[in-house]
Design an enzyme around this catalytic site. Structure first.
Site, short mmCIF file in Angstrom:
data_model
loop_
_atom_site.label_atom_id
_atom_site.label_comp_id
_atom_site.label_asym_id
_atom_site.label_seq_id
_atom_site.Cartn_x
_atom_site.Cartn_y
_atom_site.Cartn_z
N SER A 163 -38.28 -6.33 -4.48
CA SER A 163 -37.04 -5.54 -4.55
C SER A 163 -37.29 -4.03 -4.57
O SER A 163 -36.82 -3.31 -5.46
CB SER A 163 -36.19 -5.95 -5.76
OG SER A 163 -35.55 -7.18 -5.51
N GLN A 183 -27.51 -15.70 4.37
CA GLN A 183 -26.98 -14.64 5.24
C GLN A 183 -27.37 -14.80 6.70
O GLN A 183 -26.66 -14.30 7.57
CB GLN A 183 -27.47 -13.27 4.74
CG GLN A 183 -26.84 -12.82 3.43
CD GLN A 183 -27.41 -11.47 3.00
OE1 GLN A 183 -28.53 -11.39 2.53
NE2 GLN A 183 -26.64 -10.42 3.17
N LEU A 231 -35.98 -1.82 -2.85
CA LEU A 231 -34.73 -1.05 -2.69
C LEU A 231 -33.70 -1.46 -3.74
O LEU A 231 -32.51 -1.17 -3.58
CB LEU A 231 -34.17 -1.27 -1.28
CG LEU A 231 -35.10 -0.83 -0.13
CD1 LEU A 231 -34.49 -1.15 1.23
CD2 LEU A 231 -35.41 0.67 -0.24
N TYR A 264 -35.54 -20.58 -3.37
CA TYR A 264 -34.67 -19.80 -2.49
C TYR A 264 -33.79 -20.73 -1.66
O TYR A 264 -34.28 -21.56 -0.89
CB TYR A 264 -35.49 -18.88 -1.56
CG TYR A 264 -36.25 -17.77 -2.26
CD1 TYR A 264 -36.06 -17.48 -3.62
CD2 TYR A 264 -37.18 -16.99 -1.58
CE1 TYR A 264 -36.76 -16.47 -4.26
CE2 TYR A 264 -37.89 -15.98 -2.21
CZ TYR A 264 -37.68 -15.73 -3.56
OH TYR A 264 -38.38 -14.74 -4.19
#
Ligand SMILES: NC(=O)c1ccc[n+]([C@@H]2O[C@H](COP(=O)([O-])OP(=O)(O)OC[C@H]3O[C@@H](n4cnc5c(N)ncnc54)[C@H](OP(=O)(O)O)[C@@H]3O)[C@@H](O)[C@H]2O)c1
Length: 319
Positions: free
Chosen positions: A210, A27, A212, A54
Site C-alpha cells: 500500500s 474490479q 499509495l 484475496y
C-alpha cells in the site's frame, strides 16, 4: 527497471512489483488482468503478489488464468501467495498458521494459480495461538517439498520474526527471509524503527505494501470518492473512512506542491519516497487501470530527487 536483492537472499526483485489485492476479481476480469500484468512485465516487473484470501481464492484463479494466457517462461517471473485467514469456516482452517492448515492450503493455492510452486510464500499474519516452531517446521516442509522456494512473514512483530529465524537456525531449517509490511508516507513506524535490527542483523528483505495508502496518496480523494475507485467497491466501506479523513486529506494537499516542484505526479512522488529507503527490496504497487500502472512505473525516475529541503518539508507535514 532496476532490481534489488531480497535482503540477503540470492533472489532479485524488480524495485516495483504488482499485487492483486482488491483489484483482481472485484474490479478487473481476465482481459484487464492480462493487460495489467503484461504492461507490468513489459516495464520490467518480475514479481506478482497474491494471497489465498484475496477475493476468496478468485484472485489466485485470475492470476493463474492470466499466466496461462501470457505464456511467460517460468524462470522470468516470481509469484507469491500468502496463507493465514483461510477459505473455510472451521477452527483448524481459519486465522491460523497451524501445520495442518499450511500443508493443505498451499496445495489449494498452487492449484488455483496453476503453478508447481510459488517463489515466495508468506504467513499473512502472526498466529499467537500456534507455537512459532510448529509454523517454522511446516514452512520448512513446504519448501523442502518444492512447493515454495522462499518463505516470509507479513505484519509480524520484530520479536516474533527474530524467534522464527532463531528456531530455524537452531534446527537447520529453512529460515524466513522476507517481511511484507505496510509502508507509505502515513504508515512507517513498524517498517522503520521496529524492523531496524532485522535488516542489520539478519539481512531480512521486504516487499512493502500500500505505497499509495490505497490511492489516498494520489490526491484522487480530495473532492470525494470517485465512483470507479476501490473505496466504492462493495465490502470495502471501511476503507472509505480512511480515504476521506479530513486530517489525512490536508496532509495530501500539502504534499502536492512538493511533488510539483519535483515534476512528478503525487503518485510517482509517493512511490519514489518509498523506493529511496534502502531497506525496501520491492514496492508492491496496485492498479485497476493500465494508465495508473504506466504512471506508477515512471516513479523510479524520481528516486534520486529527494533533496534535504524536500525531505524536511515532508517531515514537517507528517510530524
Ligand atoms: N500483506 C498484506 O497484509 C497486504 C495488505 C495490502 C496489500 N498488500 C499487497 O500490496 C499490493 C499493493 O497494495 P495496494 O493495492 O493497497 O497499493 P496502493 O498503491 O496503496 O493502492 C493501489 C490503488 O490505488 C489506486 N491507484 C494506483 N495508482 C494510481 C494512480 N496513478 N492514480 C490514481 N489512482 C491510483 C488504484 O485504486 P482505484 O481502483 O481506486 O483507482 C489502485 O488499485 C496489494 O495488491 C497486495 O499484493 C499486502
Amino acid at each position: 527497471m532496476k532490481y534489488r536483492h531480497l535482503g540477503k537472499a540470492g533472489l532479485q526483485v524488480s524495485e516495483l512489483s504488482l499485487g492483486s489485492w482488491v483489484t483482481f476479481h472485484n474490479q478487473v476480469g481476465i482481459d484487464a488482468t492480462v493487460e495489467l500484468m503484461a504492461a507490468a512485465y513489459d516495464a520490467g516487473v518480475n514479481f506478482f503478489d497474491n494471497a489465498e484470501i484475496y477475493a476468496n481464492g478468485k484472485s489466485e484463479e485470475l492470476m493463474g488464468a492470466a499466466l496461462r494466457k501470457l505464456g511467460w517462461r517460468r524462470g522470468s517471473y516470481l509469484v507469491s501467495t500468502k496463507l493465514y485467514w483461510g477459505l473455510h469456516d472451521n477452527p483448524n482452517e481459519k486465522n491460523t498458521l497451524n501445520r495442518k492448515y499450511l500443508i493443505e492450503s498451499i496445495d489449494g493455492s498452487l492449484q488455483r494459480l496453476g503453478l508447481d510452486y510459488v517463489d515466495l510464500l508468506f504467513c499473512h499474519r502472526a498466529d499467537p495461538t500456534t507455537p512459532i516452531e510448529e509454523t517454522v517446521r511446516a514452512m520448512h516442509n513446504i519448501v523442502e517439498r518444492g512447493k515454495a522456494l522462499y518463505w516470509g512473514t507479513s505484519e509480524w512483530e520484530a520479536t516474533d520474526i527474530q524467534s522464527a529465524i532463531e528456531i530455524a537456525e537452531r534446527h537447520h531449517l529453512h529460515k524466513p527471509v522476507v517481511e511484507q509490511p505496510v509502508f507509505n508516507l502515513f504508515e512507517r513506524h513498524r517498517f522503520g524503527p521496529e524492523y531496524q535490527r532485522l535488516y542489520k542483523e539478519y539481512g531480512y528483505g521486504s516487499t512493502t505494501w500500500s505505497p499509495l495508502a490505497s490511492g489516498l496518496l494520489t490526491g484522487k480523494y480530495s473532492t470525494g470518492v470517485p465512483e470507479d475507485s476501490r473505496a466504492a467497491v462493495a465490502g470495502y466501506g471501511w476503507l472509505r473512512e480512511q480515504l476521506t479523513d479530513a486530517k489525512r486529506l490536508a496532509k495530501v494537499a500539502a504534499l502536492q506542491p512538493l511533488a510539483k516542484q519535483m515534476g512528478a505526479s503525487l503518485a510517482q512522488f509517493s512511490l519514489a519516497w518509498c523506493l529511496q529507503n534502502p531497506h525496501v527490496s520491492t514496492v508492491l504497487t496496485g492498479a485497476s487501470r493500465v494508465e495508473q500502472l504506466r504512471e506508477n512505473m515512471q516513479a523510479i525516475e524520481f528516486v534520486d530527487r529527494f533533496t534535504p529541503d524536500i525531505t524536511d518539508a515532508i517531515d514537517k507535514i507528517f510530524r
